[in-house]
Every structure is written in structure tokens, then in C-alpha cells.
Design a protein around this motif. Structure first.
Motif, mmCIF file in Angstrom:
data_model
loop_
_atom_site.group_PDB
_atom_site.id
_atom_site.type_symbol
_atom_site.label_atom_id
_atom_site.label_comp_id
_atom_site.label_asym_id
_atom_site.label_seq_id
_atom_site.Cartn_x
_atom_site.Cartn_y
_atom_site.Cartn_z
ATOM 1 N N PHE A 47 -23.491 -89.532 -37.218
ATOM 2 C CA PHE A 47 -22.599 -88.481 -36.733
ATOM 3 C C PHE A 47 -23.342 -87.166 -36.598
ATOM 4 C CE2 PHE A 47 -19.404 -85.118 -37.431
ATOM 5 C CZ PHE A 47 -18.609 -85.362 -36.333
ATOM 6 N N GLY A 48 -23.957 -86.699 -37.698
ATOM 7 C CA GLY A 48 -24.715 -85.459 -37.638
ATOM 8 C C GLY A 48 -24.807 -84.792 -38.989
ATOM 9 N N PHE A 78 -24.150 -74.321 -39.144
ATOM 10 C CA PHE A 78 -24.769 -74.974 -37.996
ATOM 11 C C PHE A 78 -24.512 -76.466 -38.074
ATOM 12 C CE2 PHE A 78 -28.467 -76.973 -35.939
ATOM 13 C CZ PHE A 78 -28.398 -76.389 -34.694
ATOM 14 N N PHE A 79 -24.213 -77.076 -36.933
ATOM 15 C CA PHE A 79 -24.022 -78.526 -36.855
ATOM 16 C C PHE A 79 -25.083 -79.103 -35.940
ATOM 17 C CE2 PHE A 79 -22.257 -82.218 -34.560
ATOM 18 C CZ PHE A 79 -22.115 -83.073 -35.636
ATOM 19 N N LYS A 80 -25.790 -80.098 -36.421
ATOM 20 C CA LYS A 80 -26.793 -80.788 -35.612
ATOM 21 C C LYS A 80 -26.296 -82.213 -35.392
ATOM 22 C CE LYS A 80 -31.597 -82.144 -35.362
ATOM 23 N NZ LYS A 80 -32.881 -82.209 -36.038
ATOM 24 N N PRO A 81 -25.927 -82.549 -34.147
ATOM 25 C CA PRO A 81 -25.397 -83.893 -33.898
ATOM 26 C C PRO A 81 -26.459 -84.978 -34.092
ATOM 27 C CG PRO A 81 -25.684 -82.695 -31.839
ATOM 28 C CD PRO A 81 -25.994 -81.739 -32.954
ATOM 29 N N GLY A 82 -26.007 -86.138 -34.559
ATOM 30 C CA GLY A 82 -26.889 -87.283 -34.736
ATOM 31 C C GLY A 82 -27.138 -87.996 -33.415
ATOM 32 N N LYS A 83 -28.100 -88.877 -33.419
ATOM 33 C CA LYS A 83 -28.499 -89.608 -32.218
ATOM 34 C C LYS A 83 -27.340 -90.409 -31.635
ATOM 35 C CE LYS A 83 -31.857 -92.980 -30.574
ATOM 36 N NZ LYS A 83 -32.944 -93.891 -30.942
ATOM 37 N N LYS A 86 -24.790 -88.129 -29.929
ATOM 38 C CA LYS A 86 -25.315 -87.623 -28.648
ATOM 39 C C LYS A 86 -25.229 -88.692 -27.560
ATOM 40 C CE LYS A 86 -28.971 -85.084 -30.717
ATOM 41 N NZ LYS A 86 -30.367 -84.686 -30.678
ATOM 42 N N GLU A 87 -25.581 -89.926 -27.914
ATOM 43 C CA GLU A 87 -25.558 -91.017 -26.936
ATOM 44 C C GLU A 87 -24.136 -91.298 -26.463
ATOM 45 O OE1 GLU A 87 -27.510 -94.225 -28.950
ATOM 46 O OE2 GLU A 87 -29.510 -93.413 -28.536
ATOM 47 N N MET A 88 -23.157 -91.310 -27.396
ATOM 48 C CA MET A 88 -21.759 -91.556 -27.011
ATOM 49 C C MET A 88 -21.227 -90.448 -26.115
ATOM 50 S SD MET A 88 -19.807 -93.300 -30.214
ATOM 51 C CE MET A 88 -20.530 -92.425 -31.583
ATOM 52 N N VAL A 89 -21.579 -89.199 -26.420
ATOM 53 C CA VAL A 89 -21.122 -88.065 -25.614
ATOM 54 C C VAL A 89 -21.703 -88.148 -24.203
ATOM 55 C CG1 VAL A 89 -21.247 -85.556 -25.348
ATOM 56 C CG2 VAL A 89 -20.667 -86.552 -27.558
ATOM 57 N N ASN A 90 -22.964 -88.526 -24.086
ATOM 58 C CA ASN A 90 -23.603 -88.608 -22.781
ATOM 59 C C ASN A 90 -23.084 -89.773 -21.934
ATOM 60 O OD1 ASN A 90 -25.281 -86.336 -22.868
ATOM 61 N ND2 ASN A 90 -26.786 -87.438 -24.094
#
Length: 92
Positions: A47-48, A78-83, A86-90
Motif C-alpha cells: 500500500f505505502g 508525507f505518504f509514499k505509495p507502494g509499488k 502505483k500499478e493499480m492506479v495506473n
């Protein structure tokens, strides 16, 4: 999605008491907040991560008056999204 929407969704999908779900969500958010404030941060795999970042002092400009002001140094969440996120959003 608001916190009340999250509580409602979890209540409906899991046949749990609304008061229990609200308490659980509040506890989770409080623990995340405490971890960020202490500088420890929180990592949820896939998730992040939540952490605090330091921002240096800088010159700022008031957009209404165009007056220059000094913005003090500060820490910001600060929130850093996980891999995976990011893939699901894209993919949409």
C-alpha cells in the motif's frame, strides 16, 4: 471516501457492530498518527508508507498582496505509495 464511509462499508461487508468498527478505525488512525509524530513512520506492504518530512525555511509570497514573507522550517506528513498501489492506479 470519508472516515464515516469507511466505517459504514466495513460494517456492512463484515456483519460487525458499527461502534466496534468505529473504535477500530479510530485506534488505527491514532496509532498511525503517533508513529508519524514520533518519527518512526508506518509501512503497509503493498500500500505505502507514512512518514514525516522536514521542510527547510524559505521565502513565500502572499498571492493576494504579492508581499514576501518568511516561511519557517517545519515537519509535514508525507505518504509514499507502494509499488502495488502505483500499478493499480495506473491500470485504472
Amino acid at each position: 471516501m470519508k472516515k464515516t464511509d469507511l466505517v459504514q462499508t466495513l460494517t456492512e461487508n463484515n456483519n460487525l457492530q458499527k461502534s466496534d468498527v468505529k473504535l477500530a478505525v479510530d485506534c488505527i488512525l491514532e496509532k498511525i498518527t503517533q508513529s508519524i509524530v514520533s518519527g518512526e513512520g508506518v509501512e503497509i506492504r503493498g500500500f505505502g508508507g507514512f512518514l514525516k518530512k522536514h521542510r527547510k525555511a524559505r521565502q513565500g509570497i502572499n498571492p493576494k498582496t504579492c508581499e514576501r514573507t518568511q516561511v519557517e522550517e517545519k515537519y509535514v506528513p508525507f505518504f509514499k505509495p507502494g509499488k502495488s498501489l502505483k500499478e493499480m492506479v495506473n491500470k485504472g
